[in-house]
Structure formats: structure tokens, C-alpha cells
Design an enzyme around this catalytic site. Structure first.
Site, mmCIF file in Angstrom:
data_model
loop_
_atom_site.group_PDB
_atom_site.id
_atom_site.type_symbol
_atom_site.label_atom_id
_atom_site.label_comp_id
_atom_site.label_asym_id
_atom_site.label_seq_id
_atom_site.Cartn_x
_atom_site.Cartn_y
_atom_site.Cartn_z
ATOM 1 N N TRP A 169 0.697 1.450 3.105
ATOM 2 C CA TRP A 169 2.043 1.627 2.542
ATOM 3 C C TRP A 169 2.447 3.086 2.582
ATOM 4 C CZ3 TRP A 169 2.852 -2.810 3.675
ATOM 5 C CH2 TRP A 169 2.022 -3.858 3.307
ATOM 6 N N ASP A 170 1.502 4.001 2.403
ATOM 7 C CA ASP A 170 1.796 5.418 2.584
ATOM 8 C C ASP A 170 2.268 5.690 4.012
ATOM 9 O OD1 ASP A 170 1.391 6.642 0.119
ATOM 10 O OD2 ASP A 170 -0.764 6.797 0.404
ATOM 11 N N VAL A 171 1.535 5.139 4.982
ATOM 12 C CA VAL A 171 1.876 5.366 6.382
ATOM 13 C C VAL A 171 3.249 4.774 6.701
ATOM 14 C CG1 VAL A 171 1.241 4.816 8.761
ATOM 15 C CG2 VAL A 171 -0.526 5.503 7.118
#
Length: 407
Positions: A169-171
Site C-alpha cells: 500500500w505504501d508503494v
């Protein structure tokens, strides 16, 4: 970290001439900034004195240089300022007004708010990454737990949740952020309007889960997805272990793939008998998925009798989708990586020389290459002189007062 990095986008780069200020830590916003830099923008990362919370994050090299930090900050310039003092905040605000684009995950700070900064730069593009849309905090690992993926990850017999190691989700959030900023830059060029962009990490995860049908399936069918190990949901795909311990992932998406797998493993006649006995239509991918355990039992014997080399040789002559499970160390040493045009040798002070990935997308036939990450504060003086017209004496006074710091 002993290098100063500056990306001067070539005239043909998509975002050449765009100036960006980044004030953030960890993955999502730094990845957005690095992506914009690889597309030609000039990105200045501003950190507090001593570095932000991610400055020494693992993995680290022998001298303590963060491989993590240098990996996500390639191609940027570095400025260090006292972000808690009014003088440092005002200086940073001037840099933001000069640049016209801000990326940050420092939510809730009035001096960095869209409304405050728009008074200084009416056409400001302001990206703020949040944990949740309501402003409460969250990180990739807590968002992942809350969205549902750990409960469908892992072997079917294991009842506890399993987190995956990729901060997906960060990416995804970082790439969504870079896309939104690039689109806002395009709109500003056409209309002269700025843009306030708020991007919540949880919304990225929920939006992805919705688009892929995980949430819709639960809403419409009222079913609960169960963990299925290495099988591929709705298709036939499975991992198989060879006689020497190597493990392969095999995926069949078409009738031809399935036929090739049956022929490869010598199970064509057995499968035909199974089709007749149970009235199964294996041309239906849903049927292949439903009977996956039976099929895996048939196919696994052939793999168990072969070495990895024999399996690779046999698979190379088929239409099947496959690859062998490899460690990061194996991938790093693989000739395929050395032959990949995205990678080029990079000497990162503190880390050493290694093959670094540039932008995954090729632009006009070439991948924009990776550029070294800067030493913390290496560009403070130059940026203040170039952007704000400060003299060496002005910069020395700021350094002496602790408002800014250099390398």
C-alpha cells in the site's frame, strides 16, 4: 552519506522544469518524489537537523549508511532545516512558494497546510499523504491488517493471519501520488490553477481491494475468501517441489496452458478419464480451480522425480507460465538482471557500487537511470542561493543560528 546529488532533467524529460519540495519520511511520499525525479523534475528533500525518522532505517551498510534511505532518495537534492523553529519554517515556506509543488506526509501542521501555503503561492500543487481519510494515523502494516489480505494469505490449514513482507500500500500510494501530481502539473500548465491532493493510505488499499473484487465478492455473494496457499484464485496455478528441493510456480490461464501441463507431466490420459468419470469440463477455468487439489496431486509426481535443471529444460519448450522461486541473493546475482536495460552500475557513497534500477518505464526507448542519493544537507547552501538569492554571509548566519545545516 557523502555525496551530493542533483538531477537536472533534460529538455526531453516529461517533467523537465518542474520543481518539487518533499518533506516526508518512510516509503510512500519519498517514492512519489523519486518517481517524479526520474521523470525529470528537480526534487528537493527537506529534512530536520540530524535527519528524519527514516534516515538510519535498516537495511544498512557496514558504515551505518541506510541502504533503505539511499534507495528511496536517489536523484534528489538535500536541504536540512530546523522544522520546529519559526525561522526554519518560514524559510521552508519560501522554498515551497518558489517551487510550486509540495509533497508531504506531515499532516496537521498548520504551517504546511494548503490554505497557509496558497497565500504565498496561489497556484500551488499540494500533495498530502494521510494514514486514513479522517486524518487518523495508519501505516502500511496496520492498513493491511484492517483491509483483509492477511486473512486470505498463507496455507489453507493455517488459521492465523499472515502479513506479506512487501509494503504494497505504501508503494501503490507513492505511485498514485506521483500520478496525481503529474496530472495536476499538466492542468496547471493549461489553466494556471493549483491543486490540493489528499491521499489516504487506507483509501489506496480499499480502492485496490474493491477494484480487484475482494470487497465486491463479499458484498454481492456474501462469501468469505479463504486462504489457499500458493494456488491462484479462480484459475489453476500451483507451486511444485523438485527432487533437489527447488520450487517452481506454474500458472495456466488458457486451455493451451492446461494441455501443455498435462502433456508435460504425462497425465493427459488420466485427466481424460477423470473428465469422463466426473463429468468435468477442464476448458472452464473455474472447474480447473475447483478441482485444483486433485490436479495438483496428479501433476506433483512428475516434478518430484525431476531436478530443477530438468524441469527448466522441459518447461522451456511449452507455452506454460512459470518460474523458479529465488532468493533476493539469487536474483541479485542473476544474469537476467545484468541484462536488464533498467539497471546500471551506481556508486553510492557509504553503500558502494551496485546495480541500481532506474525508472521502470522506458521513455523514448531508454530508462531514465538511477542517480546517487545525496548526503544529508549537501545542497542546503546551493539551493538557498539559487532559489532565494541568498549570499554566502546570509547562509553562514542561518547555519550559525541553527536554522539550517549543511553537510
Amino acid at each position: 552519506m557523502r555525496a551530493s546529488a542533483r538531477v537536472l532533467g533534460t529538455a526531453g524529460a516529461p517533467l523537465a522544469g518542474v520543481r518539487v519540495i518533499e518533506i516526508a519520511s518512510f516509503v510512500a511520499v519519498p517514492l512519489a518524489g523519486m518517481t517524479l525525479a526520474q521523470l525529470g523534475a528537480e526534487v528537493v528533500r527537506i529534512d530536520p537537523v540530524g535527519g528524519a525518522a527514516d534516515y538510519r532505517r535498516w537495511p544498512v551498510a557496514e558504515d551505518g549508511t541506510s541502504i533503505y534511505w539511499t534507495g528511496l532518495n536517489k536523484g534528489k537534492r538535500s536541504v536540512v532545516a530546523d522544522l520546529r523553529a519559526p525561522g526554519g519554517q518560514q524559510l521552508v515556506q519560501r522554498l515551497i512558494a518558489d517551487s510550486g509543488v509540495l509533497l508531504t506526509n506531515m499532516a496537521g501542521r498548520q504551517w504546511l497546510s494548503f490554505d497557509t501555503l496558497c497565500a504565498l503561492r496561489p497556484d500551488l500543487i499540494h500533495l498530502e499523504v494521510l494514514g486514513r481519510a479522517d486524518g487518523s494515523t495508519a501505516v502500511d502494516y496496520t492498513v493491511n491488517a484492517a483491509v483483509g489480505f492477511p486473512l486470505v494469505t498463507g496455507p489453507s490449514e493455517y488459521v492465523a493471519p499472515i502479513n506479506h513482507v512487501l509494503p504494497a500500500w505504501d508503494v501503490a500510494c507513492g505511485l498514485h501520488g506521483a500520478l496525481a501530481v503529474a496530472a495536476a502539473v499538466h492542468r496547471r500548465e493549461r489553466t494556471g490553477q493549483g491543486c490540493q491532493i489528499r491521499l489516504a493510505l487506507e483509501d489506496v488499499a480499499l480502492g485496490t481491494a474493491s477494484a480487484l473484487g475482494f470487497l465486491t465478492e463479499a458484498m454481492v455473494n456474501g462469501t468469505r475468501r479463504e486462504p489457499i496457499g500458493n494456488a491462484v484464485y479462480g484459475q489453476y496455478g500451483q507451486s511444485f517441489t523438485c527432487s533437489d528441493g527447488a520450487v517452481f510456480m506454474i500458472v495456466t490461464l488458457t486451455d493451451r496452458h492446461f494441455r501443455d501441463l498435462a502433456e508435460l507431466t504425462g497425465t493427459t490420459k488420466v485427466i481424460a478419464a477423470l473428465v469422463q468419470a466426473r463429468d468435468i469440463d477442464f476448458s472452464d477455468e473455474g472447474q480447473r480451480y475447483r478441482y485444483r487439489d486433485v490436479l495438483s496431486g496428479l501433476f506433483s509426481g512428475w516434478f518430484a522425480e525431476c531436478t530443477a535443471a530438468q524441469v527448466e529444460s522441459a518447461l522451456a519448450g511449452t507455452s506454460l507460465l512459470w518460474d523458479r522461486y529465488r532468493s533476493f541473493a539469487e536474483v541479485a546475482a542473476d544474469e537476467r538482471l545484468r541484462g536488464n536495460a533498467m539497471f546500471a552500475a551506481l556508486h553510492q557513497p557509504g553503500v558502494g557500487e551496485y546495480l541500481a534500477a532506474g525508472l521502470p518505464a522506458s521513455i523514448d526507448g531508454a530508462h531514465p537511470p538511477a542517480v546517487v542519493a545525496p548526503e544529508l544537507g549537501a545542497d542546503t547552501g546551493r539551493v538557498l542561493a539559487e532559489r532565494l538569492g541568498m549570499t554566502p554571509d546570509d547562509i553562514d548566519q542561518l547555519c550559525q543560528s541553527g536554522t539550517v545545516a549543511t553537510d
